[in-house]
Scaffold this active site. Sequence first.
Site, PDB file in Angstrom:
ATOM      1  N   ASN A 227       1.393  -0.216  -7.349  1.00 49.69           N
ATOM      2  CA  ASN A 227       2.929  -0.607  -7.092  1.00 49.69           C
ATOM      3  C   ASN A 227       3.862  -0.183  -8.129  1.00 49.69           C
ATOM      4  OD1 ASN A 227       2.914  -2.050  -4.497  1.00 49.69           O
ATOM      5  ND2 ASN A 227       1.638  -3.659  -5.515  1.00 49.69           N
TER       6      ASN A 227
ATOM      7  N   CYS B 298      -1.763  -0.405   1.654  1.00 55.38           N
ATOM      8  CA  CYS B 298      -1.642  -1.788   1.128  1.00 55.38           C
ATOM      9  C   CYS B 298      -2.215  -2.541   2.162  1.00 55.38           C
ATOM     10  CB  CYS B 298       0.023  -2.050   1.208  1.00 55.38           C
ATOM     11  SG  CYS B 298       0.523  -3.575   0.811  1.00 55.38           S
ATOM     12  N   HIS B 299      -2.493  -3.999   1.851  1.00 56.90           N
ATOM     13  CA  HIS B 299      -3.311  -4.749   2.907  1.00 56.90           C
ATOM     14  C   HIS B 299      -2.363  -5.836   3.495  1.00 56.90           C
ATOM     15  CE1 HIS B 299      -4.196  -5.861  -1.687  1.00 56.90           C
ATOM     16  NE2 HIS B 299      -3.295  -6.712  -1.339  1.00 56.90           N
TER      17      HIS B 299
ATOM     18  N   HIS C 163       5.971  -3.810   2.081  1.00 60.38           N
ATOM     19  CA  HIS C 163       6.396  -5.333   1.961  1.00 60.38           C
ATOM     20  C   HIS C 163       7.429  -5.609   2.475  1.00 60.38           C
ATOM     21  CE1 HIS C 163       3.994  -5.534  -2.209  1.00 60.38           C
ATOM     22  NE2 HIS C 163       3.122  -5.050  -1.379  1.00 60.38           N
TER      23      HIS C 163
ATOM     24  N   TYR D  28      12.972 -10.117  -2.492  1.00 61.07           N
ATOM     25  CA  TYR D  28      13.527  -8.691  -2.091  1.00 61.07           C
ATOM     26  C   TYR D  28      14.963  -8.933  -1.277  1.00 61.07           C
ATOM     27  CZ  TYR D  28       8.724  -7.549  -2.016  1.00 61.07           C
ATOM     28  OH  TYR D  28       7.198  -7.399  -2.718  1.00 61.07           O
TER      29      TYR D  28
END
Length: 502
Positions: free
Chosen positions: A149, A170-171, A200, A256
Site C-alpha cells: 500500500n 488486495c483481499h 479500498h 477516505y
Amino acid sequence: MSFKIAFIGAGSIGFTRGILRDMLSVPEFRDIEVSFTDINEHNLDMVTQLCRRDIAENGLNVPIHATTDRREALAGAKYILCTIRVGGLEAFAGDVDIPLKYGVDQCVGDTLSAGGIMYGQRGIAAMLDICRDIREVASPDALLLNYANPMAMLTWACNKYGGVRTIGLCHGVQHGHRQIAEVYGLKQEEVDIICAGINHQTWYIQARHQGKDLTGGLLEAFERHPDFARTEKVRIDMLRRFGYYSTESNGHLSEYVPWYRKRPDEIQDWIDLGSWINGETGGYLRVCTEGRSWFETDFPNWMKEPAFVYTAEKRSHEHGSYIIEALETGRVYRGHFNVVNKGVISNLPADAIIEAPGYVDRNGISMPLVGDLPIGPAAVCNVSISVQRLSVEAAVHGDDALLRQAFMMDPLVGAVCNPKEIWQLVDEMLVAGEPWLPQYKEAIAQAKHRLATEPRLKTREGYEGAARLPVKSVEEMQKNRAAANQNAGESDKGKERASAAK
C-alpha cells in the site's frame, strides 16, 4: 514447471509464508525456484527458517535463496511479489501521530489521508528503484504483483513511470462478498458479484443469487444483522446514501471521506472498538506493532509448532498464486485486480488504477468492460483519484507543491485542516520522513528552515485521538497465545473482525 519467483519484502511473515504455501499447493509448481529479499536481515532470516521448515515437512525439495541483495534475488525472476513497507513501523508511527496533532484522526493511514499520501511518497521512491532492477536483471516478460500500500498509488507509478507490467492485489473484495452472503443467510459461493471502483473504494454494483438481484435489499439486510449493524456503521450509512455497499472496512472507509472522522466528539458514534478495523484510532499501527514484537520474541516457539500444510484445502484466498497458476497452466481464474483503467470503467479516468473483475488464463489477464459506475460512487472515487494523481506526480518529481495540493484535496484532511495548517503539517511530515524521501532533499531543507525560524501554529501536542487503545506488551499477549500468533502470522490482520466484535 520451472520458473523463478522472487519475494521483495520477504521479512513480512504473514504475506511471505502464506503466499509461498499457496504457490506450493499447486502440484505443477513443485520445481519452481524461490528467492527472498529484504533490507532487514534478521526478519528475513526468521521467515526463511520457517518457510524452509514448512517445505521440508511437506516432503518437498524447493530451495529458497535468501539475500539482502535485491538484484541478486530478482535475477531471472518471472514473477515478483512485493510486500514492502518503506520506513517500517517507525515511519508508520509518524503517519498516524503527526496528523493527530492537527486533528486528523486515522484508523489505518496507508491508502489516503495524510498517512496514506506520505506512505505513498516513500513507497513510490522505492518502487521505482525496484522497477529499475526488474527491467535490468529479471526476466524480460516479468510480472510484478504488488501487495504493498497505498495500492493504487504504487501500482500507478510502476505502470506509468517504472516501465514494469504491474498488477495490484488486495483481499478487500472477498471480505465484503462474504458479508453480503452472510446477511442473506447464504454461502459465499452461492452469491455472484460484480465489484468495481478503485482499491479500498470498490462497490458491489451487482449481487445475485440464482439469478435474483440482491442489491435492492442490502440496506435492510445489513441493518438487521446483529453484528454488522454495530460494527459497520460507516459502510451501512454509505450504502444508505449512495445506494451501494463498499468493499472496505468500517475504519478504513471512514478515513477516505470527509464526514465520519472530522469531529472528535462524533467519531465514537461511527465506530466499534471490538476489533481495531472497525475504526480504532491508529488501530492498524497498534496491531502491526504487537505482531512484530510477538513474532520477534516468540519466534523459537514458532519453529516448534506444526508446519503449514501445503494442500488445496489450506490455500488462502489471496489472488497471487491463482494468477500465476492460471498463466502457467491455463486453468481459468476469476478475481478482482488493480490495473490501469483504459476504459474498463468508462466514467473514471483512463489513466487511473481501477479495481474490477478480471479473468486469467494462459493467454494473459483480461479485463471485461464494466461501463459506467453509478454516478454517486463514481463521484466518491473521482475525488480520491485526484488525490492519488497529485500524490504520484509529487512523489515521482519530488514536487512539494503538488504534495501540498494532494493534502488540500484529501477529503479528511480538507475537512479538518485549513490551508495554513496543511502547509505546516506537510513540513512536519517531510522532515520526519527525511531518511526515506531522497527526492525531497531541497524541499525538506526548506521545511526545516521554516519550522525553525517562523512562528508555529498551535497544535494538540500529545493528542491520542478519539478512540486510541494502548499497545499490548508481550506479557499481555502471552495470555492469549493463539490470538497473538494469528495477529503476527496473518497477512490480513482484519480477517477475523466479525468474531472479534462478538
